[in-house]
Design an enzyme around this catalytic site. Structure first.
Site, PDB file in Angstrom:
ATOM      1  N   GLU A 231      26.737  53.548  26.664  1.00 37.43           N
ATOM      2  CA  GLU A 231      26.395  52.136  26.426  1.00 37.43           C
ATOM      3  C   GLU A 231      24.914  52.131  26.131  1.00 37.43           C
ATOM      4  OE1 GLU A 231      28.768  49.799  26.566  1.00 37.43           O
ATOM      5  OE2 GLU A 231      30.255  51.280  27.165  1.00 37.43           O
ATOM      6  N   CYS A 268      19.478  45.008  27.919  1.00 35.33           N
ATOM      7  CA  CYS A 268      20.167  45.527  26.725  1.00 35.33           C
ATOM      8  C   CYS A 268      20.690  44.373  25.876  1.00 35.33           C
ATOM      9  CB  CYS A 268      21.308  46.443  27.128  1.00 35.33           C
ATOM     10  SG  CYS A 268      22.418  45.680  28.312  1.00 35.33           S
TER      11      CYS A 268
HETATM   12  P1  NAP Z   1      17.094  56.499  28.936  1.00 36.39           P
HETATM   13  O1  NAP Z   1      15.687  56.893  28.762  1.00 36.39           O
HETATM   14  O2  NAP Z   1      18.037  56.854  27.845  1.00 36.39           O
HETATM   15  O3  NAP Z   1      17.579  57.133  30.327  1.00 36.39           O
HETATM   16  C1  NAP Z   1      18.892  57.019  30.867  1.00 36.39           C
HETATM   17  C2  NAP Z   1      19.272  58.324  31.572  1.00 36.39           C
HETATM   18  O4  NAP Z   1      19.688  59.262  30.578  1.00 36.39           O
HETATM   19  C3  NAP Z   1      18.147  59.017  32.331  1.00 36.39           C
HETATM   20  O5  NAP Z   1      18.681  59.577  33.510  1.00 36.39           O
HETATM   21  C4  NAP Z   1      17.695  60.086  31.370  1.00 36.39           C
HETATM   22  O6  NAP Z   1      17.232  61.310  31.893  1.00 36.39           O
HETATM   23  C5  NAP Z   1      18.971  60.465  30.686  1.00 36.39           C
HETATM   24  N1  NAP Z   1      18.699  61.011  29.344  1.00 36.39           N
HETATM   25  C6  NAP Z   1      18.070  60.361  28.321  1.00 36.39           C
HETATM   26  N2  NAP Z   1      18.027  61.145  27.240  1.00 36.39           N
HETATM   27  C7  NAP Z   1      18.648  62.324  27.572  1.00 36.39           C
HETATM   28  C8  NAP Z   1      18.911  63.535  26.880  1.00 36.39           C
HETATM   29  N3  NAP Z   1      18.548  63.703  25.599  1.00 36.39           N
HETATM   30  N4  NAP Z   1      19.553  64.523  27.543  1.00 36.39           N
HETATM   31  C9  NAP Z   1      19.909  64.363  28.828  1.00 36.39           C
HETATM   32  N5  NAP Z   1      19.676  63.236  29.551  1.00 36.39           N
HETATM   33  C10 NAP Z   1      19.051  62.231  28.930  1.00 36.39           C
HETATM   34  O7  NAP Z   1      17.220  54.907  29.128  1.00 36.39           O
HETATM   35  P2  NAP Z   1      16.327  53.949  30.040  1.00 36.39           P
HETATM   36  O8  NAP Z   1      14.950  53.922  29.500  1.00 36.39           O
HETATM   37  O9  NAP Z   1      16.517  54.286  31.460  1.00 36.39           O
HETATM   38  O10 NAP Z   1      16.973  52.506  29.815  1.00 36.39           O
HETATM   39  C11 NAP Z   1      16.557  51.594  28.822  1.00 36.39           C
HETATM   40  C12 NAP Z   1      17.555  51.564  27.671  1.00 36.39           C
HETATM   41  O11 NAP Z   1      18.856  51.354  28.173  1.00 36.39           O
HETATM   42  C13 NAP Z   1      17.332  50.435  26.670  1.00 36.39           C
HETATM   43  O12 NAP Z   1      17.486  50.947  25.373  1.00 36.39           O
HETATM   44  C14 NAP Z   1      18.449  49.440  26.995  1.00 36.39           C
HETATM   45  O13 NAP Z   1      18.844  48.615  25.906  1.00 36.39           O
HETATM   46  C15 NAP Z   1      19.538  50.363  27.405  1.00 36.39           C
HETATM   47  N6  NAP Z   1      20.518  49.717  28.269  1.00 36.39           N
HETATM   48  C16 NAP Z   1      21.781  49.541  27.791  1.00 36.39           C
HETATM   49  C17 NAP Z   1      22.731  48.895  28.575  1.00 36.39           C
HETATM   50  C18 NAP Z   1      24.138  48.692  28.061  1.00 36.39           C
HETATM   51  O14 NAP Z   1      24.976  48.277  28.838  1.00 36.39           O
HETATM   52  N7  NAP Z   1      24.407  48.956  26.812  1.00 36.39           N
HETATM   53  C19 NAP Z   1      22.392  48.437  29.863  1.00 36.39           C
HETATM   54  C20 NAP Z   1      21.096  48.649  30.322  1.00 36.39           C
HETATM   55  C21 NAP Z   1      20.181  49.289  29.509  1.00 36.39           C
HETATM   56  P3  NAP Z   1      15.931  61.531  32.734  1.00 36.39           P
HETATM   57  O15 NAP Z   1      16.502  61.318  34.070  1.00 36.39           O
HETATM   58  O16 NAP Z   1      15.501  62.899  32.562  1.00 36.39           O
HETATM   59  O17 NAP Z   1      14.958  60.493  32.267  1.00 36.39           O
END
Ligand code: NAP
Length: 494
Positions: A231, A268
């Site tokens: 998501e 989001c």
């Molecule tokens: P994020 O940076 O993508 O992090 C989410 C998790 O994924 C973290 O634990 C991160 O690891 C891990 N991760 C990210 N890239 C990775 C990769 N290449 N390989 C392995 N693990 C990886 O997201 P965020 O900054 O926490 O959240 C903000 C984003 O979430 C915004 O874009 C928002 O729109 C979106 N969001 C979407 C929803 C929905 O329901 N669609 C809901 C809430 C938020 P690390 O632990 O190492 O950082």
């Protein structure tokens, strides 16, 4: 507090234990899963005050916002537990035998069974509802799957406290050892190792497009590919239709200033793109929106990484051809604060530049100014998949713009009329998902108990004697479930 990163050996041991737990947990009655999930909810209530305190220190989110998110998480656990016991998600289909048919029709009975251990990644902006004991974890437990959570480093201590609450609930309700695991690890290697592990059978991810897509690709390169329900970010376009805008330009602007800047724009479902047709009503809308935005103070974002990404993405968007700043907050931002910003661009420029379609995660929105109805339609046809789309419209507007409405319907998971996209109700009718790139699988929701369906698969039993069938499929229907028996929905015994 600094937590130790898990080693590959530790991850192997966790995954083997998780597999053993799966073999036991999948056989437990639905009532036992329900008891476990209610116990989790109670544990989260027991630690409410210290939990919110730590979460607010780690995320900079206000305590009242965090308390309402915590309550929502408790409600989510209980409502998915109730849905688990109700069993609609089992999708039971029974076709009894017709021996004198040519050839004879066998007795066939279908139901859903759990996939196996689920790895969950939560997002930084929802430390409770989309994290350790959030929607993905609750859905996986309801489905009969053990869960392995990769703690988000931006709220590692909050995650640890929630994990301890889950361990306590598992102990109190005598769940199999290994039903839940909590793994720390900064950098992407830990997450990648978890997704690649052969004992992992599905992944629930909430976060950025870059992260969700990367993990989806990793899973598809496995010897045994597995489903990854990512998501991801979304820009949630808002279409301002002429008649309604004329009637309510100022009220709409006020409502949108609040939605764009709620929680420093870190949702989001934040409305990142507004689309209107040039003219007097749109001028009034932009003026009111700008006046409101100037009065909204910058505020501290979740963590320095998110603040830095906001500054960079905002600057990049504002530097594109034809983009103008319409308004910013009249107060200077301090370190790590997000500056409320409204930009404008012509639809001509917007259609030429896909960078302007991308999420700027924070209190930023761009108004796309169209020449006429046809150009608004062109914009709708150019937009990628979205979690939500909104129309600000009268019934007459809708009737006059039927092809536009159809085009918008085609790109979104939730279609809102005369409201704002922020705020996602937890209920069975909710769809929180949408066509790619909003998610990697538009067929499922991550909010509402239908999210359980992500972590199950169907199995048919053919010609099994009644005594050997699972209780869910037995003739006398001992669990009182709704089942489709010979094409009719029923709770009766056969
Ligand atoms: P994020 O940076 O993508 O992090 C989410 C998790 O994924 C973290 O634990 C991160 O690891 C891990 N991760 C990210 N890239 C990775 C990769 N290449 N390989 C392995 N693990 C990886 O997201 P965020 O900054 O926490 O959240 C903000 C984003 O979430 C915004 O874009 C928002 O729109 C979106 N969001 C979407 C929803 C929905 O329901 N669609 C809901 C809430 C938020 P690390 O632990 O190492 O950082």
């Amino acid at each position: 507090m600094k937590f130790t990163d898990a080693t590959t050996e530790e991850i192997n041991a966790v995954m083997e234990k998780s597999w053993d737990a799966f073999l036991a947990y999948r056989k437990l009655p639905l009532q036992r899963r329900w008891e476990f999930m209610y116990a989790m909810a109670n544990e989260l209530d027991n630690i409410a005050t210290p939990l919110v305190e730590i979460a607010s220190q780690e995320t900079n989110l206000p305590k009242d916002r965090l308390e309402s998110e915590r309550k929502r998480t408790v409600f989510q656990l209980k409502s998915y537990a109730d849905a688990c016991k109700r069993g609609d998600w089992l999708d039971i289909r029974i076709d009894t035998a017709i021996p004198d048919k040519t050839p004879p029709k066998p007795d066939i009975r279908k139901m859903m069974v759990p996939l196996g251990p689920v790895v969950v990644f939560g997002a930084s902006n929802f430390p409770f509802a989309y994290s350790t004991a959030g929607g993905d974890t609750a859905c996986a437990f309801a489905a009969g799957c053990p869960v392995i959570v990769k703690a988000h480093p931006a709220h590692a201590e909050t995650s640890e406290m929630v994990a301890n609450a889950i361990f306590a609930a598992a102990k109190k309700t005598h769940m199999p050892d290994g039903i839940f695991a909590h793994i720390h690890g900064e950098g992407f290697e830990t997450g990648k190792t978890l997704v690649l592990h052969p004992r992992t059978k599905a992944v629930g991810f909430t976060g950025s497009f870059a992260g969700g897509k990367a993990l989806f690709d990793v899973a598809n390169q496995r010897k045994e590919p597995i489903p990854v329900f990512s998501e991801m970010g979304s820009v949630n376009p808002v279409f301002l239709l002429p008649e309604k805008l004329k009637q309510s330009a100022e009220q709409t602007a006020k409502m949108y200033a609040a939605s764009i800047t709620a929680s420093v724009g870190q949702f989001c479902t934040n409305p990142g793109i507004l689309i209107g047709i040039k003219g007097e009503a749109l001028d009034r809308f932009l003026k009111s929106l700008s006046d409101e935005i100037k009065n909204i103070a910058p505020a501290t974002m979740l963590h320095p990484g998110i603040a830095k990404a906001f500054v960079e993405k905002r600057q990049k968007a504002l530097a594109q051809n034809g983009v103008h700043v319409a308004a910013v907050s009249s107060q200077q931002p301090q370190e790590n604060q997000g500056l409320p910003t409204i930009a404008t661009v012509s639809a001509d420029e917007f259609l030429k530049n896909v960078l302007l379609h991308q999420e700027v995660f924070g209190p930023y929105s761009i108004l796309v100014i169209c020449e006429n109805d046809q150009q608004m339609m062109e914009v709708a046809l150019h937009l990628e998949g979205q979690l939500t789309s909104t129309i600000i419209a009268t019934e007459n507007d809708v009737q006059q713009h039927e092809p536009l409405i159809e085009a918008i319907k085609n790109i979104c998971g939730r279609f809102i009329m005369n409201g704002v996209p922020t705020g996602v109700e937890v209920c069975l009718s909710m769809n929180h998902g949408g066509p790619y790139p909003a998610t990697t699988d538009s067929r499922f929701t991550s909010v509402g108990a239908d999210g359980i369906k992500r972590f199950v698969r169907p199995i048919s039993f053919q010609n099994w004697p009644d005594s050997l069938l699972p209780d869910e499929l037995k003739n006398d229907n001992p669990l009182g479930l709704w089942r489709t028996v010979n094409d009719s929905l029923s709770r009766e015994a056969i």
